[in-house]
Motif scaffolding. Sequence first.
Motif, PDB file in Angstrom:
ATOM      1  N   VAL A 204       0.912  -1.187  -0.254  1.00  0.00           N
ATOM      2  CA  VAL A 204      -0.169  -0.051   0.069  1.00  0.00           C
ATOM      3  C   VAL A 204       1.030   1.296  -0.057  1.00  0.00           C
ATOM      4  CG1 VAL A 204      -1.642   1.314   1.330  1.00  0.00           C
ATOM      5  CG2 VAL A 204      -1.984  -1.075   1.084  1.00  0.00           C
ATOM      6  N   GLU A 205       2.101   1.216   0.840  1.00  0.00           N
ATOM      7  CA  GLU A 205       2.910   2.332   0.784  1.00  0.00           C
ATOM      8  C   GLU A 205       3.567   2.669  -0.240  1.00  0.00           C
ATOM      9  OE1 GLU A 205       5.321   1.370   4.090  1.00  0.00           O
ATOM     10  OE2 GLU A 205       3.792   2.101   5.590  1.00  0.00           O
TER      11      GLU A 205
ATOM     12  N   VAL B 233       1.155   3.995  -3.028  1.00  0.00           N
ATOM     13  CA  VAL B 233       1.038   5.477  -2.708  1.00  0.00           C
ATOM     14  C   VAL B 233       2.116   6.201  -3.318  1.00  0.00           C
ATOM     15  CG1 VAL B 233       0.624   7.222  -1.052  1.00  0.00           C
ATOM     16  CG2 VAL B 233      -0.910   5.239  -0.938  1.00  0.00           C
TER      17      VAL B 233
ATOM     18  N   THR C 271      -3.023   7.020   2.449  1.00  0.00           N
ATOM     19  CA  THR C 271      -2.118   6.081   3.424  1.00  0.00           C
ATOM     20  C   THR C 271      -2.964   5.869   4.800  1.00  0.00           C
ATOM     21  OG1 THR C 271      -0.236   6.790   2.110  1.00  0.00           O
ATOM     22  CG2 THR C 271      -0.053   5.253   4.019  1.00  0.00           C
TER      23      THR C 271
ATOM     24  N   GLY D 143      -3.589   2.289   4.421  1.00  0.00           N
ATOM     25  CA  GLY D 143      -2.360   1.705   5.007  1.00  0.00           C
ATOM     26  C   GLY D 143      -2.319   1.532   6.407  1.00  0.00           C
TER      27      GLY D 143
ATOM     28  N   GLY E 296       2.074   4.260   8.759  1.00  0.00           N
ATOM     29  CA  GLY E 296       2.570   4.209   7.086  1.00  0.00           C
ATOM     30  C   GLY E 296       2.454   5.763   6.701  1.00  0.00           C
ATOM     31  N   HIS E 297       1.625   6.562   6.953  1.00  0.00           N
ATOM     32  CA  HIS E 297       1.640   7.949   6.645  1.00  0.00           C
ATOM     33  C   HIS E 297       2.841   8.758   6.786  1.00  0.00           C
ATOM     34  CE1 HIS E 297       0.030   8.349  10.643  1.00  0.00           C
ATOM     35  NE2 HIS E 297       0.188   9.844  10.279  1.00  0.00           N
TER      36      HIS E 297
ATOM     37  N   VAL F 115       5.526   7.651   4.320  1.00  0.00           N
ATOM     38  CA  VAL F 115       5.247   8.240   3.064  1.00  0.00           C
ATOM     39  C   VAL F 115       5.351   9.919   3.013  1.00  0.00           C
ATOM     40  CG1 VAL F 115       3.072   8.950   1.515  1.00  0.00           C
ATOM     41  CG2 VAL F 115       3.525   6.449   2.508  1.00  0.00           C
TER      42      VAL F 115
END
Length: 148
Positions: free
Chosen positions: A80-81, A84, A111, A115, A119-120, A123
């Motif tokens: 997912v990361e 993105v 995210t 995510g 995770g954000h 990112v």
Amino acid sequence: MKTARRRAREFAIQGIYEWELNPDRPASLIEKHLRENEYFAKADEALFREILYGVLKDVGALSKQIGHYYERAEDEVSPVERAVLLMAALELTQHPETPYPVIINEAIEITKTFGGTDGHKFVNGVLDKLAAEVRADEVASQKARRQN
């Protein structure tokens, strides 16, 4: 309420993620699958296609650009990361009409939705560094405005 552009990015992320798990699946089949979602009609179709097909076409170059800024092993980056980051890297490098803070904010919010817990933060860190490289003038201008 989600904008058409946010929906386009979310669907593109889902498509990139699907491709990461099934790299032999043609983009056209991924797109067809995503179009079956009842909310797809509310997405900005042109942006969705630009992101999905653009990322899949340039995945090698985009991966190399973002990989420089990983603070962990590449195999520790979640799909997912990675999806993105690929989306945002494409927009940062090929969509100068979209302000870089918008691209980064959208990536962070997506995210947070799709995510892992933190995770954000990863990112955000990668994209801040990439933006400073590929949009140096815009980043400097933004910082100068904040200081005044």
